[in-house]
Design a protein around this motif. Structure first.
Motif, short mmCIF file in Angstrom:
data_model
loop_
_atom_site.label_atom_id
_atom_site.label_comp_id
_atom_site.label_asym_id
_atom_site.label_seq_id
_atom_site.Cartn_x
_atom_site.Cartn_y
_atom_site.Cartn_z
N HIS A 1 -3.23 -3.27 -4.10
CA HIS A 1 -2.14 -2.32 -3.90
C HIS A 1 -1.61 -1.82 -5.24
CE1 HIS A 1 -2.00 -3.29 0.40
NE2 HIS A 1 -2.27 -4.54 0.00
N GLY A 2 -2.11 -0.67 -5.65
CA GLY A 2 -1.67 -0.05 -6.89
C GLY A 2 -2.33 1.29 -7.06
N GLY B 1 -12.16 -7.15 5.20
CA GLY B 1 -11.01 -8.00 5.41
C GLY B 1 -9.82 -7.66 4.53
N GLY B 2 -9.91 -6.58 3.74
CA GLY B 2 -8.86 -6.24 2.79
C GLY B 2 -7.58 -5.73 3.45
N SER B 3 -6.46 -6.02 2.80
CA SER B 3 -5.17 -5.52 3.29
C SER B 3 -4.85 -4.15 2.68
CB SER B 3 -4.05 -6.49 2.95
OG SER B 3 -3.79 -6.51 1.56
N GLY B 4 -5.67 -3.70 1.75
CA GLY B 4 -5.50 -2.40 1.12
C GLY B 4 -6.60 -2.18 0.13
N GLY B 5 -6.58 -1.02 -0.52
CA GLY B 5 -7.59 -0.75 -1.51
C GLY B 5 -7.43 0.60 -2.16
N VAL C 1 -8.93 -2.96 6.02
CA VAL C 1 -9.43 -1.69 5.47
C VAL C 1 -10.74 -1.27 6.11
CG1 VAL C 1 -10.24 -0.55 3.38
CG2 VAL C 1 -8.27 -2.05 3.25
N ASP C 2 -11.68 -2.21 6.19
CA ASP C 2 -13.01 -1.87 6.70
C ASP C 2 -13.04 -1.60 8.20
OD1 ASP C 2 -12.41 -4.76 6.67
OD2 ASP C 2 -14.34 -4.98 7.67
N ASP D 1 -2.68 1.27 2.43
CA ASP D 1 -2.18 0.05 3.04
C ASP D 1 -2.79 -0.05 4.43
OD1 ASP D 1 -0.56 -0.58 0.92
OD2 ASP D 1 1.32 -0.49 2.03
N ALA D 2 -3.61 -1.07 4.66
CA ALA D 2 -4.16 -1.28 5.99
C ALA D 2 -3.12 -1.96 6.87
CB ALA D 2 -5.41 -2.15 5.90
N PRO D 3 -3.18 -1.76 8.18
CA PRO D 3 -2.20 -2.38 9.07
C PRO D 3 -2.05 -3.89 8.92
CG PRO D 3 -3.35 -0.64 10.23
CD PRO D 3 -4.03 -0.79 8.89
N VAL D 4 -3.15 -4.59 8.61
CA VAL D 4 -3.07 -6.05 8.49
C VAL D 4 -2.19 -6.47 7.32
CG1 VAL D 4 -5.07 -6.41 6.96
CG2 VAL D 4 -4.50 -8.13 8.70
N HIS D 5 -1.84 -5.54 6.45
CA HIS D 5 -0.97 -5.84 5.31
C HIS D 5 0.38 -6.42 5.77
CE1 HIS D 5 0.57 -5.66 1.31
NE2 HIS D 5 1.15 -4.49 1.36
#
Length: 261
Positions: free
Chosen positions: A75-76, A249-253, A93-94, A81-85
């Motif tokens: 996160h930058g 599995g990412g919470s963002g990217g 993300v995926d 921001d993926a919903p799982v965040h």
């Protein structure tokens, strides 16, 4: 004989058709992403972007070669921001469908309201006023909030309210965001694909509960943060393509995003 003539005709025109390159129906392509470098804005507690050299120069065989490695928090900079965040069990993300990251865009301009109030919350009334002038927000829209804070990027002091780092800096953050009531109104009354803005968070800097994140992400509506060049977009009538790094599995990217109109 007629069938032979038709076959010859199609044989002649097929190469010409095949060679025609597809074109995008647009006159403008606007880059909505900031570059990732030493100036990239991150949350005060997050690791910043670093690019290091593995090799750069002439090899022992005489040709030029360069290769680098980077490290960064999810996160930058301009990122998704993926919903799982902020919502357990929601999409990473995926898992976000590509169709949800593309579509018609619109801009709700609140620069006037934010000019004298760094803690401004974009309200239900702001959306309703936009609709009075532009029509109801269509299903499948990607909504952008233009606060005017993009003009400060990457000056952390002006953009975030503080240029300090670490946990002690977080209470000193001041920048506009989305009112949690408005986030709820959008998810309950409008069917949007995603929402983005030109600040560091969909919740304002002084938020401690991140209620807008939670309201949106519980409904699997992702957010785009630190969006660039919103001042170059019309209020409506453009298309958006937003492609994040596909982190399993990412919470963002990191996000590369463009507007077409």
């Amino acid at each position: 004989m007629r069938w032979i003539n038709l076959l010859l005709f199609f044989a002649l025109i097929t190469p010409a058709v095949a060679q025609k390159a597809p074109t995008l129906p647009t006159n403008h392509v606007i880059d909505l992403s900031y570059p990732f470098d030493a100036d990239t804005v991150y949350w005060p507690t997050a690791e910043t972007f670093k690019l290091e050299t593995d090799f750069e120069g002439l090899t022992d065989k005489g040709y030029y070669y360069s290769a680098y490695r980077y490290t960064a928090a999810e996160h930058g900079g301009t990122h998704l921001d993926a919903p799982v965040h902020f919502a357990k069990g929601r999409r990473s993300v995926d898992q976000i469908p590509l169709e949800q990251l593309m579509g018609p865009g619109l801009v709700v301009d609140v620069t006037r309201q934010c000019a004298g109030n760094p803690d401004y919350l974009v309200s239900v009334e702001d959306f309703q006023n936009w609709e009075k002038q532009n029509g109801k927000i269509a299903p499948g829209s990607i909504v952008f909030l233009r606060t005017g804070y993009g003009k400060y990027y990457p000056d952390r002091k002006k953009y975030l309210g503080t240029d300090e780092r670490g946990a002690a800096a977080v209470p000193k953050l001041h920048f506009p965001g989305l009112d949690p009531q408005a986030a709820g109104w959008l998810t309950q009354n409008r069917s949007i694909k995603a929402i983005g803005l030109d600040t560091a968070s969909i919740d304002r800097g002084q938020s401690t509960l991140f209620e807008s994140h939670r309201a949106l992400f519980e409904k699997d509506v992702p957010a785009f943060e630190n969006v660039a060049n919103l001042d170059q977009l019309p209020l409506k009538g453009f298309s958006v393509i937003a492609l994040p790094m596909k982190i399993k599995g990412g919470s963002g990217g990191p996000l590369r995003m463009v507007a077409l109109f």
